[in-house]
Scaffold this motif. Structure first.
Motif, PDB file in Angstrom:
ATOM      1  N   VAL A 262      -4.719  -4.881  -6.514  1.00 15.87           N
ATOM      2  CA  VAL A 262      -4.135  -5.995  -5.773  1.00 15.87           C
ATOM      3  C   VAL A 262      -5.027  -6.350  -4.596  1.00 15.87           C
ATOM      4  N   ASP A 263      -5.380  -7.620  -4.521  1.00 17.50           N
ATOM      5  CA  ASP A 263      -6.171  -8.140  -3.413  1.00 17.50           C
ATOM      6  C   ASP A 263      -5.257  -9.046  -2.600  1.00 17.50           C
ATOM      7  N   LEU A 264      -4.939  -8.623  -1.384  1.00 23.67           N
ATOM      8  CA  LEU A 264      -3.954  -9.330  -0.575  1.00 23.67           C
ATOM      9  C   LEU A 264      -4.610 -10.162   0.512  1.00 23.67           C
ATOM     10  N   ALA A 265      -3.982 -11.281   0.784  1.00 22.72           N
ATOM     11  CA  ALA A 265      -4.388 -12.134   1.890  1.00 22.72           C
ATOM     12  C   ALA A 265      -3.132 -12.538   2.641  1.00 22.72           C
ATOM     13  N   SER A 266      -2.974 -12.024   3.875  1.00 24.64           N
ATOM     14  CA  SER A 266      -1.802 -12.334   4.703  1.00 24.64           C
ATOM     15  C   SER A 266      -0.494 -12.035   3.988  1.00 24.64           C
ATOM     16  N   ALA A 268       0.199 -12.023   0.820  1.00 23.11           N
ATOM     17  CA  ALA A 268       0.374 -12.618  -0.510  1.00 23.11           C
ATOM     18  C   ALA A 268      -0.679 -12.059  -1.457  1.00 23.11           C
ATOM     19  N   ALA A 269      -0.306 -11.909  -2.715  1.00 27.43           N
ATOM     20  CA  ALA A 269      -1.250 -11.390  -3.706  1.00 27.43           C
ATOM     21  C   ALA A 269      -2.225 -12.498  -4.093  1.00 27.43           C
ATOM     22  N   ARG A 270      -3.443 -12.392  -3.559  1.00 23.47           N
ATOM     23  CA  ARG A 270      -4.453 -13.391  -3.894  1.00 23.47           C
ATOM     24  C   ARG A 270      -4.912 -13.219  -5.336  1.00 23.47           C
ATOM     25  N   SER A 271      -5.007 -11.971  -5.784  1.00 22.64           N
ATOM     26  CA  SER A 271      -5.369 -11.704  -7.172  1.00 22.64           C
ATOM     27  C   SER A 271      -4.803 -10.354  -7.583  1.00 22.64           C
ATOM     28  N   VAL A 272      -4.443 -10.251  -8.847  1.00 20.93           N
ATOM     29  CA  VAL A 272      -3.941  -9.004  -9.424  1.00 20.93           C
ATOM     30  C   VAL A 272      -4.602  -8.831 -10.782  1.00 20.93           C
ATOM     31  N   GLU A 299       4.063  -8.757   5.676  1.00 15.31           N
ATOM     32  CA  GLU A 299       3.418  -9.888   6.339  1.00 15.31           C
ATOM     33  C   GLU A 299       2.166  -9.428   7.075  1.00 15.31           C
ATOM     34  N   GLY A 300       1.138 -10.225   6.952  1.00 14.96           N
ATOM     35  CA  GLY A 300      -0.095  -9.931   7.671  1.00 14.96           C
ATOM     36  C   GLY A 300      -1.019  -8.969   6.960  1.00 14.96           C
ATOM     37  N   ALA A 301      -0.552  -8.377   5.857  1.00 14.21           N
ATOM     38  CA  ALA A 301      -1.421  -7.449   5.134  1.00 14.21           C
ATOM     39  C   ALA A 301      -2.600  -8.196   4.535  1.00 14.21           C
ATOM     40  N   ASP A 302      -3.764  -7.699   4.750  1.00 17.47           N
ATOM     41  CA  ASP A 302      -4.983  -8.310   4.215  1.00 17.47           C
ATOM     42  C   ASP A 302      -5.876  -7.175   3.735  1.00 17.47           C
ATOM     43  N   VAL A 303      -5.481  -6.596   2.612  1.00 15.81           N
ATOM     44  CA  VAL A 303      -6.132  -5.391   2.128  1.00 15.81           C
ATOM     45  C   VAL A 303      -6.334  -5.484   0.622  1.00 15.81           C
ATOM     46  N   ARG A 304      -7.037  -4.495   0.117  1.00 16.88           N
ATOM     47  CA  ARG A 304      -7.230  -4.349  -1.321  1.00 16.88           C
ATOM     48  C   ARG A 304      -6.835  -2.933  -1.689  1.00 16.88           C
ATOM     49  N   ALA A 305      -5.988  -2.794  -2.683  1.00 20.81           N
ATOM     50  CA  ALA A 305      -5.498  -1.457  -3.045  1.00 20.81           C
ATOM     51  C   ALA A 305      -5.239  -1.384  -4.537  1.00 20.81           C
ATOM     52  N   ASP A 306      -5.222  -0.174  -5.051  1.00 19.67           N
ATOM     53  CA  ASP A 306      -4.889   0.093  -6.452  1.00 19.67           C
ATOM     54  C   ASP A 306      -3.553   0.807  -6.485  1.00 19.67           C
ATOM     55  N   ILE A 307      -2.595   0.226  -7.186  1.00 17.57           N
ATOM     56  CA  ILE A 307      -1.226   0.738  -7.184  1.00 17.57           C
ATOM     57  C   ILE A 307      -0.878   1.260  -8.579  1.00 17.57           C
ATOM     58  N   PRO A 308      -0.730   2.580  -8.740  1.00 14.37           N
ATOM     59  CA  PRO A 308      -0.364   3.125 -10.046  1.00 14.37           C
ATOM     60  C   PRO A 308       1.125   2.952 -10.329  1.00 14.37           C
ATOM     61  N   ILE A 309       1.431   2.547 -11.550  1.00 13.08           N
ATOM     62  CA  ILE A 309       2.822   2.387 -11.984  1.00 13.08           C
ATOM     63  C   ILE A 309       2.967   3.158 -13.290  1.00 13.08           C
ATOM     64  N   HIS A 310       3.884   4.118 -13.301  1.00 15.64           N
ATOM     65  CA  HIS A 310       4.049   5.001 -14.452  1.00 15.64           C
ATOM     66  C   HIS A 310       5.291   4.607 -15.241  1.00 15.64           C
ATOM     67  N   PHE A 311       5.133   4.484 -16.548  1.00 13.64           N
ATOM     68  CA  PHE A 311       6.223   4.143 -17.453  1.00 13.64           C
ATOM     69  C   PHE A 311       6.445   5.354 -18.345  1.00 13.64           C
TER      70      PHE A 311
END
Length: 319
Positions: A262-266, A268-272, A299-311
Motif C-alpha cells: 500500500v502506497d499512501l498519500a495523506s 488515502a491509498a494512492r496505489s495497492v 489522516e495524514g499518513a503518507d507512507v508505504r507499507a506491506d500488509i499481510p492478510i492471512h486466510f
C-alpha cells in the motif's frame, strides 16, 4: 525453495496467531506466487531461459549481441529465483510401502514425475519420496483416489542453488527434464486436499464443505505505519471475509496469505498491489485489492507499507 524464513505465513501455526516479530520473519513482500507450468510452451520458455548465455545464439553487431546477452542473463536470473508449481496425474505416480508406525506414505523410486502434457519430467534432489504423514484411513483415501485415476500431486518447487542448472533435452525432442528442490506438495482428489507435505504440511486438509471454519487475520504491517494501519484494515475484516467466502464457494479448500503493498498519500491509498500471493485465486486477489483501496487509513499518513492478510481454514470444533 528460497529461504523458508522468507515464505508467506502459510505454514504459521494454526493454533495461535504469530507474534509481530514472527510475522515479520515469516512474510516477505519479495516472495511472489509460483509460476504455473501446465503446457509445453511454458516448459519450453523456462528451459530456454535457463540456457547459459555463452550457449545463446545472438545476431547483429557487437553492441546488439552484448545487449541480447545482458537481457538473457536478466531473464535467466529471474527464472532461477522463481518458484514453480506443477500438477502430476495419478497414472504417473507409484507409492512405496506404507509405514503404519511412522504413518509415512512416500513415492516409490519408480514414480515418473511427468507433467505439462508429458513435456517435463522433474527430478527432486531432496525430499525424493515427497513423504506425507497420514494415518491409515487417510492413506487408504489416497490409494482409492489413485486407483480411480482421480489423484493429482500438486508440487511447488524452486530450482537448485546451482549457477549451472539447466534443463536436460535431447535434440529434436519436445521433452525436457529438470532437477528441482521441492518446497511443498499436496495430494488432491478432484481438487480436495487429502494430504500435505513440506512447507505448510501442518495446514488443515479439511474444507469448508466438511466443517472447516474460515478465518481472516490481518498481520502487522512491514514498513511504516505500524498498528494504526493494521487497525484500519481490521475494520474491513467483514468485507475481506466476504471475498474469502465467495472464493470458497468455488474452491472449498482455499487458504493462504496475501501481502498488500500500500502506497499512501495523506491517508488515502494512492496505489495497492499484491506483492505476494500464496492463495493463487485471481478473483479473490482482485476483491481484496478493491477492499484495501477503500480502507480509511489514518489522516495524514503518507507512507508505504506491506500488509499481510492471512486466510485460514480452522478445523471444526471437536464434538
Amino acid at each position: 525453495m528460497l529461504s523458508l524464513a522468507l515464505t508467506l505465513a502459510v505454514a504459521a501455526s494454526q493454533a495461535k496467531p504469530a507474534s509481530p516479530a514472527e510475522e515479520t520473519r515469516s512474510v516477505s513482500p519479495q516472495v511472489a506466487a509460483p509460476r504455473v507450468l501446465e503446457n509445453p510452451a511454458q516448459v519450453r520458455a523456462l528451459c530456454e531461459a535457463l540456457v547459459p548465455s555463452e550457449r545463446v545464439l545472438t545476431r547483429g553487431d557487437v553492441v546488439q549481441r552484448a545487449s541480447a546477452v545482458a537481457a538473457h542473463d536478466s531473464h535467466r536470473e529471474a527464472a532461477l529465483e522463481s518458484r514453480y508449481r506443477v500438477q502430476i496425474a495419478a497414472d504417473r505416480l507409484r507409492f512405496g510401502e506404507y509405514d503404519p508406525d511412522e504413518q509415512q506414505l512416500v513415492l516409490s523410486d519408480r514414480a515418473f514425475l511427468s507433467t505439462a502434457g508429458g513435456s517435463l519430467q522433474v527430478w527432486p534432489v531432496e525430499d525424493v519420496g515427497l513423504a506425507v504423514t497420514v494415518d491409515a484411513a487417510a492413506a487408504r483415501r489416497i490409494m482409492q483416489a489413485e486407483a480411480a485415476k482421480r489423484l493429482t500431486l500438486a508440487l511447488t518447487f524452486a530450482l537448485p542453488d546451482d549457477p549451472d542448472i539447466t534443463c536436460g533435452h535431447a535434440n529434436g525432442s519436445n521433452q525436457y527434464s529438470l532437477a528441482v528442490e521441492p518446497f511443498r506438495w499436496e495430494y488432491l482428489d478432484r481438487g480436495q486436499v487429502l494430504a500435505r507435505g513440506g512447507e505448510g504440511s501442518d495446514r488443515p486438509t479439511v474444507t469448508v464443505a466438511e466443517g472447516a471454519r474460515p478465518r481472516v487475520r490481518v498481520g502487522d504491517p512491514i514498513g511504516a505505519g505500524g498498528g494504526a494501519l493494521r487497525s484500519a484494515v481490521e475494520a474491513r475484516e467483514k468485507d475481506l471475509e466476504g471475498c474469502y467466502q465467495r472464493a470458497l464457494q468455488q474452491n472449498p479448500g482455499l487458504d493462504g496469505s496475501l501481502v498488500a503493498e500500500v502506497d499512501l498519500a495523506s491517508g488515502a491509498a494512492r496505489s495497492v498491489r499484491m506483492a505476494a500471493d500464496s492463495v493463487q485465486d485471481e478473483a479473490m486477489a482482485g476483491c481484496v485489492n478493491g477492499i484495501i483501496s477503500r480502507v480509511a487509513f489514518p489522516e495524514g499518513a503518507d507512507v508505504r507499507a506491506d500488509i499481510p492478510i492471512h486466510f485460514e481454514l480452522e478445523p471444526p470444533a471437536p464434538r
